[in-house]
Scaffold this motif. Sequence first.
Motif, PDB file in Angstrom:
ATOM      1  N   VAL A 152       0.844  -1.193   0.000  1.00 19.38           N
ATOM      2  CA  VAL A 152       0.000   0.000   0.000  1.00 19.38           C
ATOM      3  C   VAL A 152       0.880   1.244   0.000  1.00 19.38           C
ATOM      4  N   PHE A 153       0.679   2.085  -1.014  1.00 23.98           N
ATOM      5  CA  PHE A 153       1.358   3.371  -1.119  1.00 23.98           C
ATOM      6  C   PHE A 153       0.467   4.256  -1.971  1.00 23.98           C
ATOM      7  N   GLN A 154       0.266   5.382  -1.623  1.00 21.65           N
ATOM      8  CA  GLN A 154       0.511   6.388  -0.626  1.00 21.65           C
ATOM      9  C   GLN A 154       0.034   5.881   0.732  1.00 21.65           C
ATOM     10  N   PRO A 155       0.691   6.376   1.795  1.00 25.49           N
ATOM     11  CA  PRO A 155       0.280   5.989   3.143  1.00 25.49           C
ATOM     12  C   PRO A 155      -1.187   6.339   3.390  1.00 25.49           C
ATOM     13  N   ARG A 156      -1.892   5.420   4.033  1.00 25.43           N
ATOM     14  CA  ARG A 156      -3.322   5.625   4.294  1.00 25.43           C
ATOM     15  C   ARG A 156      -3.754   4.819   5.502  1.00 25.43           C
ATOM     16  N   VAL A 157      -4.998   4.951   5.878  1.00 25.08           N
ATOM     17  CA  VAL A 157      -5.511   4.249   7.059  1.00 25.08           C
ATOM     18  C   VAL A 157      -6.262   2.977   6.703  1.00 25.08           C
ATOM     19  N   LEU A 158      -6.678   2.811   5.441  1.00 27.36           N
ATOM     20  CA  LEU A 158      -7.382   1.614   4.997  1.00 27.36           C
ATOM     21  C   LEU A 158      -6.738   1.070   3.728  1.00 27.36           C
ATOM     22  N   CYS A 159      -6.722  -0.238   3.591  1.00 25.05           N
ATOM     23  CA  CYS A 159      -6.213  -0.874   2.380  1.00 25.05           C
ATOM     24  C   CYS A 159      -7.158  -0.556   1.222  1.00 25.05           C
ATOM     25  N   PRO A 160      -6.638  -0.032   0.107  1.00 25.92           N
ATOM     26  CA  PRO A 160      -7.511   0.269  -1.026  1.00 25.92           C
ATOM     27  C   PRO A 160      -8.031  -0.993  -1.718  1.00 25.92           C
ATOM     28  N   GLY A 161      -7.389  -2.128  -1.476  1.00 28.32           N
ATOM     29  CA  GLY A 161      -7.807  -3.371  -2.106  1.00 28.32           C
ATOM     30  C   GLY A 161      -8.951  -4.064  -1.402  1.00 28.32           C
ATOM     31  N   CYS A 162      -8.845  -4.165  -0.058  1.00 29.60           N
ATOM     32  CA  CYS A 162      -9.847  -4.939   0.678  1.00 29.60           C
ATOM     33  C   CYS A 162     -10.551  -4.153   1.775  1.00 29.60           C
ATOM     34  N   GLY A 163     -10.095  -2.942   2.050  1.00 34.57           N
ATOM     35  CA  GLY A 163     -10.747  -2.106   3.057  1.00 34.57           C
ATOM     36  C   GLY A 163     -10.305  -2.354   4.487  1.00 34.57           C
TER      37      GLY A 163
END
Length: 124
Positions: A34-45
Amino acid sequence: MRSPAGAAPEAVFRDGLAAGELRFQRCRACSAAVFQPRVLCPGCGSDDLAWQRSSGRGAVYSTTAVRGREGVHNVALIDLDEGFRMMSRVEGVDADRVLIGTRVGLAVVEQDGEPVAVFREEIS
């Protein structure tokens, strides 16, 4: 690598750059990088993201030369070996001579008082 409790993902990323490290997250639920840093996975949430250190090695996926009043610079998408892509620039090569597929390595430079991830050609 654990992030400080309550630390914003962007702050953890910037602290890593200040230490000369390229940090990214890996989802513990689906294993996606996961990149850009975030609080939730863009793939599975999932919110179960673990910080990892990148080797900083990768290849140029795409590049363009940008011409402006200050001269020419490149903007490049870099595919990192750990499985994520990031936008940056390749330094030490004329903007028109950055080639797709070129192997590159991370360099952290200071720009406007902040650490910035850039890349340089790897010497074989």
